[in-house]
Motif scaffolding. Structure first.
Motif, PDB file in Angstrom:
ATOM      1  N   UNK A 131       1.101  -1.349   0.412  1.00  0.00           N
ATOM      2  CA  UNK A 131       0.144  -0.036  -0.366  1.00  0.00           C
ATOM      3  C   UNK A 131       0.852   1.329   0.262  1.00  0.00           C
ATOM      4  N   UNK A 132       1.194   2.218  -0.823  1.00  0.00           N
ATOM      5  CA  UNK A 132       1.804   3.268  -1.344  1.00  0.00           C
ATOM      6  C   UNK A 132       0.703   4.900  -1.568  1.00  0.00           C
ATOM      7  N   UNK A 133       1.220   5.477  -0.333  1.00  0.00           N
ATOM      8  CA  UNK A 133       0.229   6.984  -0.195  1.00  0.00           C
ATOM      9  C   UNK A 133       1.034   8.246  -0.746  1.00  0.00           C
ATOM     10  N   UNK A 134       1.037   8.597  -1.903  1.00  0.00           N
ATOM     11  CA  UNK A 134       1.799   9.527  -2.424  1.00  0.00           C
ATOM     12  C   UNK A 134       1.525  10.958  -1.453  1.00  0.00           C
ATOM     13  N   UNK A 135       2.300  11.535  -0.724  1.00  0.00           N
ATOM     14  CA  UNK A 135       1.722  12.635   0.303  1.00  0.00           C
ATOM     15  C   UNK A 135       2.096  14.277  -1.171  1.00  0.00           C
ATOM     16  N   UNK A 136       2.326  14.239  -2.361  1.00  0.00           N
ATOM     17  CA  UNK A 136       2.981  15.120  -2.706  1.00  0.00           C
ATOM     18  C   UNK A 136       1.730  16.228  -2.356  1.00  0.00           C
ATOM     19  N   UNK A 137       0.790  16.032  -3.482  1.00  0.00           N
ATOM     20  CA  UNK A 137      -1.138  16.356  -3.417  1.00  0.00           C
ATOM     21  C   UNK A 137      -1.940  16.337  -2.016  1.00  0.00           C
ATOM     22  N   UNK A 138      -1.032  16.266  -1.170  1.00  0.00           N
ATOM     23  CA  UNK A 138      -2.420  16.389   0.238  1.00  0.00           C
ATOM     24  C   UNK A 138      -1.439  17.984   1.075  1.00  0.00           C
ATOM     25  N   UNK A 139      -0.087  18.147   1.374  1.00  0.00           N
ATOM     26  CA  UNK A 139       0.348  18.986   1.419  1.00  0.00           C
ATOM     27  C   UNK A 139      -0.484  20.390   1.518  1.00  0.00           C
ATOM     28  N   UNK A 140      -1.005  20.895   0.846  1.00  0.00           N
ATOM     29  CA  UNK A 140      -1.433  21.785   0.270  1.00  0.00           C
ATOM     30  C   UNK A 140      -2.943  22.251   2.032  1.00  0.00           C
ATOM     31  N   UNK A 141      -3.446  20.871   1.821  1.00  0.00           N
ATOM     32  CA  UNK A 141      -4.253  20.825   3.256  1.00  0.00           C
ATOM     33  C   UNK A 141      -4.250  19.937   4.275  1.00  0.00           C
ATOM     34  N   UNK A 142      -2.662  20.169   4.409  1.00  0.00           N
ATOM     35  CA  UNK A 142      -2.294  19.655   6.081  1.00  0.00           C
ATOM     36  C   UNK A 142      -2.144  21.041   6.573  1.00  0.00           C
ATOM     37  N   UNK A 143      -2.723  20.905   7.813  1.00  0.00           N
ATOM     38  CA  UNK A 143      -1.597  22.430   8.620  1.00  0.00           C
ATOM     39  C   UNK A 143      -1.202  22.122  10.092  1.00  0.00           C
ATOM     40  N   UNK A 144      -0.803  20.048  10.290  1.00  0.00           N
ATOM     41  CA  UNK A 144       0.312  20.617  11.257  1.00  0.00           C
ATOM     42  C   UNK A 144       1.372  19.378  10.543  1.00  0.00           C
ATOM     43  N   UNK A 145       2.096  19.697  11.340  1.00  0.00           N
ATOM     44  CA  UNK A 145       3.365  18.798  10.655  1.00  0.00           C
ATOM     45  C   UNK A 145       3.029  16.975  11.455  1.00  0.00           C
ATOM     46  N   UNK A 146       1.924  16.556  12.075  1.00  0.00           N
ATOM     47  CA  UNK A 146       1.911  15.604  12.595  1.00  0.00           C
ATOM     48  C   UNK A 146       0.489  14.824  11.377  1.00  0.00           C
ATOM     49  N   UNK A 147       0.531  13.778  11.565  1.00  0.00           N
ATOM     50  CA  UNK A 147      -0.590  13.194  10.846  1.00  0.00           C
ATOM     51  C   UNK A 147      -0.906  11.736  11.056  1.00  0.00           C
ATOM     52  N   UNK A 148      -1.792  11.914  11.050  1.00  0.00           N
ATOM     53  CA  UNK A 148      -2.715   9.788  11.370  1.00  0.00           C
ATOM     54  C   UNK A 148      -3.220   9.997  10.076  1.00  0.00           C
ATOM     55  N   UNK A 149      -2.987   8.048   9.759  1.00  0.00           N
ATOM     56  CA  UNK A 149      -3.397   7.732   8.381  1.00  0.00           C
ATOM     57  C   UNK A 149      -3.600   6.234   8.816  1.00  0.00           C
ATOM     58  N   UNK A 150      -5.246   5.958   8.477  1.00  0.00           N
ATOM     59  CA  UNK A 150      -5.406   4.683   9.701  1.00  0.00           C
ATOM     60  C   UNK A 150      -6.242   4.229   8.650  1.00  0.00           C
ATOM     61  N   UNK A 151      -6.283   3.034   8.668  1.00  0.00           N
ATOM     62  CA  UNK A 151      -7.762   2.077   8.193  1.00  0.00           C
ATOM     63  C   UNK A 151      -7.974   0.348   8.723  1.00  0.00           C
ATOM     64  N   UNK A 152      -8.794  -0.713   8.185  1.00  0.00           N
ATOM     65  CA  UNK A 152      -9.117  -1.558   8.747  1.00  0.00           C
ATOM     66  C   UNK A 152      -8.948  -2.780   7.617  1.00  0.00           C
ATOM     67  N   UNK A 153      -8.243  -3.968   7.937  1.00  0.00           N
ATOM     68  CA  UNK A 153      -8.391  -5.092   6.929  1.00  0.00           C
ATOM     69  C   UNK A 153      -9.089  -6.025   7.881  1.00  0.00           C
ATOM     70  N   UNK A 154      -9.459  -6.829   6.695  1.00  0.00           N
ATOM     71  CA  UNK A 154      -9.504  -8.128   7.148  1.00  0.00           C
ATOM     72  C   UNK A 154      -8.281  -8.829   7.985  1.00  0.00           C
ATOM     73  N   UNK A 155      -8.161  -9.392   8.637  1.00  0.00           N
ATOM     74  CA  UNK A 155      -6.383  -9.774   8.932  1.00  0.00           C
ATOM     75  C   UNK A 155      -6.934 -11.550   8.310  1.00  0.00           C
ATOM     76  N   UNK A 156      -6.817 -11.542   6.902  1.00  0.00           N
ATOM     77  CA  UNK A 156      -6.929 -12.997   6.841  1.00  0.00           C
ATOM     78  C   UNK A 156      -5.494 -13.890   6.764  1.00  0.00           C
TER      79      UNK A 156
END
Length: 320
Positions: A131-156
């Motif tokens: 799983x890869x997340x490009x953070x470049x396009x996200x920068x203009x929407x971030x107001x803080x230097x600390x961020x959380x990314x979270x998701x849930x998956x079936x644990x196969x």
């Protein structure tokens, strides 16, 4: 006395997490263990230097599609789950823009990124998924230097070891086991290894950024029905799951009653390579339903035979 029957199963999960541009981040692995149904895993990554980071990468040790990935950050619109997740009273500015929410707690503010709004990749790699997340396009929407990314998956990988298995051996041997060993002892081994190269595919280990950008900390949380026992060595917190806080957050079909939560953590201060290794035994002893049914049949058979013998004896006495 014969020893209980044992069903030994083992899952050895090798995860990889790295951030292009930051080496002070933390990964949170939250397992919802369900030996009698489907298990789920929540992955969260806290990036401390998100403003200078280019990408987030997480290697999952089993196949998962985008359709199976649920954005649990969208559930952070209430104070109850925020209180449970951050162990603190929180103030949330929910969906302050298309991509993020903002949370204030303990005197600081952080961004919560809603991964479902991003064009992230979930590609098959070896026996797992990258799983890869490009953070470049996200920068203009971030107001803080600390961020959380979270998701849930079936644990196969856990679903695989918890899957019921039928003993196809000799029928007489199975019947003997049902009679002589009514106690079934379930025993599962579960290992979580983060950024340990020996368990990762070569496509990961030859990436330079994977070796340069080391995680600072790994936090593991396991939640399971209280009827199961876990080896809690090194565990820094054990508590009963707060049903009122988690009722709208848990995976569907996961029973929140009588759940015990265990937490562990490891820091790079103890492992300069930024590799983290956790091992657990999960056990439960129970009475075999097959044995109980067989005992009931035997008791009924003995009762019937006893009645027949008693009737036969009475008739014999009458003849005398």
């Amino acid at each position: 006395n014969k020893m209980p029957k044992k069903q030994r199963k083992f899952a050895d999960d090798g995860w990889a997490v790295w951030i292009d541009g930051d080496d002070t981040s933390t990964v949170y692995i939250n397992d919802w263990l369900n030996p009698k149904g489907k298990s789920y895993i929540d992955i969260a990554v806290r990036i401390r230097g998100v403003k200078v980071s280019k990408a987030l990468h997480v290697y999952v040790p089993f196949t998962v599609s985008r359709d199976e990935i649920k954005d649990v950050s969208l559930l952070f619109n209430g104070t109850k789950i925020l209180q449970a997740t951050f162990s603190s009273a929180c103030i949330v500015d929910y969906k302050k823009n298309e991509y993020t929410s903002e949370i204030a707690y303990n005197g600081k503010t952080v961004d919560i990124v809603h991964i479902s709004t991003l064009e992230y990749q979930a590609d098959r790699l070896a026996d797992g998924t990258l799983i890869s997340v490009d953070l470049g396009a996200l920068q203009q929407f971030l107001d803080n230097d600390e961020a959380y990314f979270s998701w849930r998956m079936p644990h196969k990988s856990l679903d695989e070891i918890f899957k019921p298995r039928v003993n196809m051996g000799n029928a007489l041997a199975r019947l003997r086991d049902l009679i002589t060993t009514p106690v079934v002892s379930e025993k599962y081994g579960y290992s979580i290894r983060v950024n340990e190269s020996r368990l990762l595919p070569e496509e990961i280990t030859r990436i330079g950024a994977f070796h340069r950008q080391k995680l600072k900390k790994a936090v593991i949380t396991l939640s399971i029905d209280e009827n199961y026992e876990l080896n809690d060595s090194g565990c820094y917190r054990i508590h009963r799951l707060e049903e009122n806080l988690y009722e709208d957050y848990l995976p569907k079909e996961y029973n929140l009653e009588d759940v015990i939560t265990y937490q562990w953590n490891q820091s790079r201060e103890d492992n300069l390579q930024g590799q983290f290794n956790f091992y657990y035994n999960i056990t439960k002893d129970s009475i075999s339903r097959g044995s109980m049914f067989l005992y009931l049949v035997l008791l009924m058979a003995i009762a019937v035979i006893g009645d027949v013998l008693a009737d036969y004896v009475m008739r014999l006495i009458d003849l005398l």
